[in-house]
Design a protein around this motif. Structure first.
Motif, PDB file in Angstrom:
ATOM      1  N   UNK A   1       0.848  -1.202   0.000  1.00  0.00           N
ATOM      2  CA  UNK A   1       0.000   0.000   0.000  1.00  0.00           C
ATOM      3  C   UNK A   1       0.881   1.247   0.000  1.00  0.00           C
ATOM      4  N   UNK A   2       0.705   2.075  -1.018  1.00  0.00           N
ATOM      5  CA  UNK A   2       1.358   3.376  -1.062  1.00  0.00           C
ATOM      6  C   UNK A   2       0.327   4.484  -0.930  1.00  0.00           C
ATOM      7  N   UNK A   3       0.778   5.690  -0.668  1.00  0.00           N
ATOM      8  CA  UNK A   3      -0.130   6.831  -0.589  1.00  0.00           C
ATOM      9  C   UNK A   3       0.365   7.929  -1.534  1.00  0.00           C
ATOM     10  N   UNK A   4      -0.564   8.764  -1.960  1.00  0.00           N
ATOM     11  CA  UNK A   4      -0.200   9.856  -2.851  1.00  0.00           C
ATOM     12  C   UNK A   4      -1.155  11.028  -2.648  1.00  0.00           C
ATOM     13  N   UNK A   5      -0.614  12.219  -2.805  1.00  0.00           N
ATOM     14  CA  UNK A   5      -1.409  13.418  -2.600  1.00  0.00           C
ATOM     15  C   UNK A   5      -0.688  14.614  -3.216  1.00  0.00           C
ATOM     16  N   UNK A   6      -1.416  15.501  -3.883  1.00  0.00           N
ATOM     17  CA  UNK A   6      -0.763  16.701  -4.403  1.00  0.00           C
ATOM     18  C   UNK A   6      -0.565  17.728  -3.288  1.00  0.00           C
ATOM     19  N   UNK A   7       0.479  18.515  -3.408  1.00  0.00           N
ATOM     20  CA  UNK A   7       0.691  19.616  -2.460  1.00  0.00           C
ATOM     21  C   UNK A   7      -0.183  20.805  -2.884  1.00  0.00           C
ATOM     22  N   UNK A   8      -1.482  20.583  -2.788  1.00  0.00           N
ATOM     23  CA  UNK A   8      -2.403  21.629  -3.229  1.00  0.00           C
ATOM     24  C   UNK A   8      -2.324  22.865  -2.348  1.00  0.00           C
ATOM     25  N   UNK A   9      -1.713  22.725  -1.142  1.00  0.00           N
ATOM     26  CA  UNK A   9      -1.555  23.907  -0.286  1.00  0.00           C
ATOM     27  C   UNK A   9      -0.732  24.985  -0.993  1.00  0.00           C
ATOM     28  N   UNK A  10       0.128  24.579  -1.914  1.00  0.00           N
ATOM     29  CA  UNK A  10       0.897  25.569  -2.674  1.00  0.00           C
ATOM     30  C   UNK A  10      -0.036  26.449  -3.494  1.00  0.00           C
ATOM     31  N   UNK A  11      -1.006  25.814  -4.140  1.00  0.00           N
ATOM     32  CA  UNK A  11      -1.981  26.578  -4.903  1.00  0.00           C
ATOM     33  C   UNK A  11      -2.900  27.398  -4.012  1.00  0.00           C
ATOM     34  N   UNK A  12      -3.267  26.844  -2.863  1.00  0.00           N
ATOM     35  CA  UNK A  12      -4.124  27.579  -1.925  1.00  0.00           C
ATOM     36  C   UNK A  12      -3.444  28.875  -1.482  1.00  0.00           C
ATOM     37  N   UNK A  13      -2.172  28.780  -1.160  1.00  0.00           N
ATOM     38  CA  UNK A  13      -1.440  29.971  -0.732  1.00  0.00           C
ATOM     39  C   UNK A  13      -1.456  31.038  -1.822  1.00  0.00           C
ATOM     40  N   UNK A  14      -1.196  30.639  -3.064  1.00  0.00           N
ATOM     41  CA  UNK A  14      -1.153  31.605  -4.155  1.00  0.00           C
ATOM     42  C   UNK A  14      -2.524  32.236  -4.404  1.00  0.00           C
ATOM     43  N   UNK A  15      -3.584  31.445  -4.297  1.00  0.00           N
ATOM     44  CA  UNK A  15      -4.913  32.036  -4.477  1.00  0.00           C
ATOM     45  C   UNK A  15      -5.249  32.984  -3.331  1.00  0.00           C
ATOM     46  N   UNK A  16      -4.681  32.729  -2.161  1.00  0.00           N
ATOM     47  CA  UNK A  16      -4.853  33.662  -1.050  1.00  0.00           C
ATOM     48  C   UNK A  16      -4.265  35.031  -1.366  1.00  0.00           C
ATOM     49  N   UNK A  17      -3.101  35.042  -2.032  1.00  0.00           N
ATOM     50  CA  UNK A  17      -2.498  36.306  -2.440  1.00  0.00           C
ATOM     51  C   UNK A  17      -3.442  37.082  -3.357  1.00  0.00           C
ATOM     52  N   UNK A  18      -4.049  36.373  -4.290  1.00  0.00           N
ATOM     53  CA  UNK A  18      -4.985  37.018  -5.220  1.00  0.00           C
ATOM     54  C   UNK A  18      -6.194  37.567  -4.470  1.00  0.00           C
ATOM     55  N   UNK A  19      -6.753  36.742  -3.569  1.00  0.00           N
ATOM     56  CA  UNK A  19      -7.930  37.171  -2.820  1.00  0.00           C
ATOM     57  C   UNK A  19      -7.644  38.416  -1.995  1.00  0.00           C
ATOM     58  N   UNK A  20      -6.455  38.498  -1.431  1.00  0.00           N
ATOM     59  CA  UNK A  20      -6.097  39.655  -0.625  1.00  0.00           C
ATOM     60  C   UNK A  20      -6.155  40.951  -1.413  1.00  0.00           C
ATOM     61  N   UNK A  21      -5.824  40.879  -2.691  1.00  0.00           N
ATOM     62  CA  UNK A  21      -5.870  42.058  -3.557  1.00  0.00           C
ATOM     63  C   UNK A  21      -7.282  42.339  -4.070  1.00  0.00           C
ATOM     64  N   UNK A  22      -8.067  41.286  -4.303  1.00  0.00           N
ATOM     65  CA  UNK A  22      -9.329  41.456  -5.027  1.00  0.00           C
ATOM     66  C   UNK A  22     -10.539  41.714  -4.138  1.00  0.00           C
TER      67      UNK A  22
ATOM     68  N   UNK B   1       5.325   7.155   0.107  1.00  0.00           N
ATOM     69  CA  UNK B   1       4.411   8.264   0.354  1.00  0.00           C
ATOM     70  C   UNK B   1       4.764   9.371  -0.631  1.00  0.00           C
ATOM     71  N   UNK B   2       3.971   9.540  -1.682  1.00  0.00           N
ATOM     72  CA  UNK B   2       4.254  10.528  -2.726  1.00  0.00           C
ATOM     73  C   UNK B   2       3.438  11.791  -2.462  1.00  0.00           C
ATOM     74  N   UNK B   3       4.148  12.916  -2.343  1.00  0.00           N
ATOM     75  CA  UNK B   3       3.482  14.193  -2.038  1.00  0.00           C
ATOM     76  C   UNK B   3       4.194  15.295  -2.791  1.00  0.00           C
ATOM     77  N   UNK B   4       3.669  15.630  -3.972  1.00  0.00           N
ATOM     78  CA  UNK B   4       4.350  16.555  -4.867  1.00  0.00           C
ATOM     79  C   UNK B   4       3.425  17.690  -5.294  1.00  0.00           C
ATOM     80  N   UNK B   5       4.049  18.772  -5.779  1.00  0.00           N
ATOM     81  CA  UNK B   5       3.279  19.951  -6.154  1.00  0.00           C
ATOM     82  C   UNK B   5       3.654  20.498  -7.512  1.00  0.00           C
ATOM     83  N   UNK B   6       3.840  21.822  -7.570  1.00  0.00           N
ATOM     84  CA  UNK B   6       4.134  22.477  -8.840  1.00  0.00           C
ATOM     85  C   UNK B   6       5.384  21.917  -9.505  1.00  0.00           C
ATOM     86  N   UNK B   7       6.395  21.622  -8.728  1.00  0.00           N
ATOM     87  CA  UNK B   7       7.675  21.197  -9.296  1.00  0.00           C
ATOM     88  C   UNK B   7       7.562  19.902 -10.089  1.00  0.00           C
ATOM     89  N   UNK B   8       6.588  19.063  -9.752  1.00  0.00           N
ATOM     90  CA  UNK B   8       6.401  17.785 -10.453  1.00  0.00           C
ATOM     91  C   UNK B   8       5.156  17.805 -11.348  1.00  0.00           C
TER      92      UNK B   8
END
Length: 367
Positions: free
Chosen positions: A134-155, A284-291
């Motif tokens: 059994x392996x596990x996998x998940x995207x580091x979507x927190x990276x995207x969440x942080x960036x959308x937070x920057x946008x929300x702060x401006x908008x 345990x695979x956990x990758x984001x924008x870089x992959x």
């Protein structure tokens, strides 16, 4: 999605994509007498235009890349719990030697079935338990969440961001917190109002939650649920929104600022290749924008160019490893410091996050 189509999707129990029975010559291994049978368990319908839709694109990528070497089957609309265990066991019993279980609530059922089928490989999405098969996998979507937070702060003009969430689990909590960190870097006065609907996919509940948040002053909506209902409400009410799972701008061409797109294709294709080659190992695979596991969809033209430039700059800093999202000082909702100045959270701490940060309005169950 119209009601007729939704009802048709919900009524579908099992759909298969079948391709021949020869070996795959590009893999560098001997041709097989039989194709590798691969099973997928989905929590929603493939037509949700979100979470399950994106996973099924990954399944289709396996078929496209490996052709006659594989035969894939999926079961959609599988409830988390006993139903999931039954479905997973049936897939294993039918000879699927690689099974992807694609929702957090499938973790324990996957572990139980894996013990009964030690020669079958299981990949559990968003879980944290491992076994030899059994392996596990998940995207580091927190990276995207942080960036959308920057946008929300401006908008934002009202300084209220509405957030439609499914369940109060670490996967969801850390996403809210990463978004809030980005938001507060630009606009410390803004608040994030969270409403839990206790479902991954329920367009009716998602719509009602979105309308409630707008009535509470939100001029931007975010979400961690699977349907485009939140985007559709934002479009109809004239507020901004962020998509998740897939690019949902077709449902909000004037409202969606951007969307965090989850790209499962690289992992699914590579994992199938590893099983065919006999090189698969539990990890345990956990990758984001870089992959290329996550992407941001095209930005709404209403976002100022300097904001887009800031987002791109921070994205590159994340990819290069030069920026940590969860760095101190951080305080929880009660104002208690949870991370000191200069400190950063470990991956384990991030993945087990069970508290909201300052600036989030939402109730978590008391442990």
């Amino acid at each position: 999605m119209d009601k007729k189509r939704r009802d048709l999707l919900k009524g579908m129990a099992v759909t298969s994509a079948v391709v021949g029975a020869a070996g795959w010559p590009g893999l560098g291994v001997a041709a097989q007498d039989k194709p590798l049978k691969i099973g997928f368990v989905y929590v929603g319908p493939t037509g949700d235009f979100g979470w399950t839709y994106q996973h099924d694109l990954g399944r289709k990528a396996i078929v496209k890349a490996l052709g006659d070497a594989v035969k894939t089957t999926y079961v959609e609309n599988v409830a988390e719990g006993s139903d999931a265990e039954r479905v997973i066991r049936e897939l294993a019993a039918k000879g699927n030697k690689l099974i992807f279980t694609t929702s957090f609530g499938y973790m324990d059922p996957t572990m139980r079935v894996a013990k009964q089928f030690p020669d079958t490989k299981f990949e559990m999405c968003t879980g944290y338990k491992l076994a030899h098969n059994v392996g596990t996998y998940m995207p580091r979507f927190v990276q995207g969440r942080y960036l959308t937070g920057l946008i929300a702060g401006h908008m934002t003009k009202s300084n209220v961001i509405g957030y439609v969430a499914p369940f109060p689990i670490p996967e969801v909590i850390r996403g809210v917190n990463a978004f809030t960190i980005g938001l507060h870097q630009i606009n410390p006065k803004a608040r994030v109002k969270v409403v839990f609907i206790n479902s991954w996919f329920d367009p009716g509940k998602e719509r009602l939650a979105a309308e409630t948040l707008i009535n509470q002053g939100a001029d931007i909506l975010n979400k961690h649920t699977d349907s485009p209902a939140v985007i559709q409400v934002a479009e109809s009410k004239g507020v901004y929104s962020f998509g998740y799972d897939s690019d949902m701008r077709q449902f909000g061409p004037k409202s969606q600022l951007t969307s965090i797109v989850l790209n499962w294709e690289p992992f699914y294709v590579e994992t199938a290749k590893q099983v065919l080659a006999g090189t698969w190992k539990s990890r345990d695979a956990w990758y984001g924008f870089a992959h290329d596991w996550i992407r941001l969809s095209p930005f709404l033209p209403a976002i100022p160019k300097d904001v887009v430039a800031l987002v791109e700059k921070q994205k590159q800093a994340i990819i290069s490893g030069g920026y940590e999202i969860f760095q101190g000082p951080l305080r929880n909702q009660a104002g208690k410091q949870v991370l000191a100045q200069g400190a950063t959270l470990s991956d384990n701490d991030v993945r087990n996050m069970n508290y909201f940060l300052e600036g989030v309005d939402g109730q978590l169950p008391k442990s």
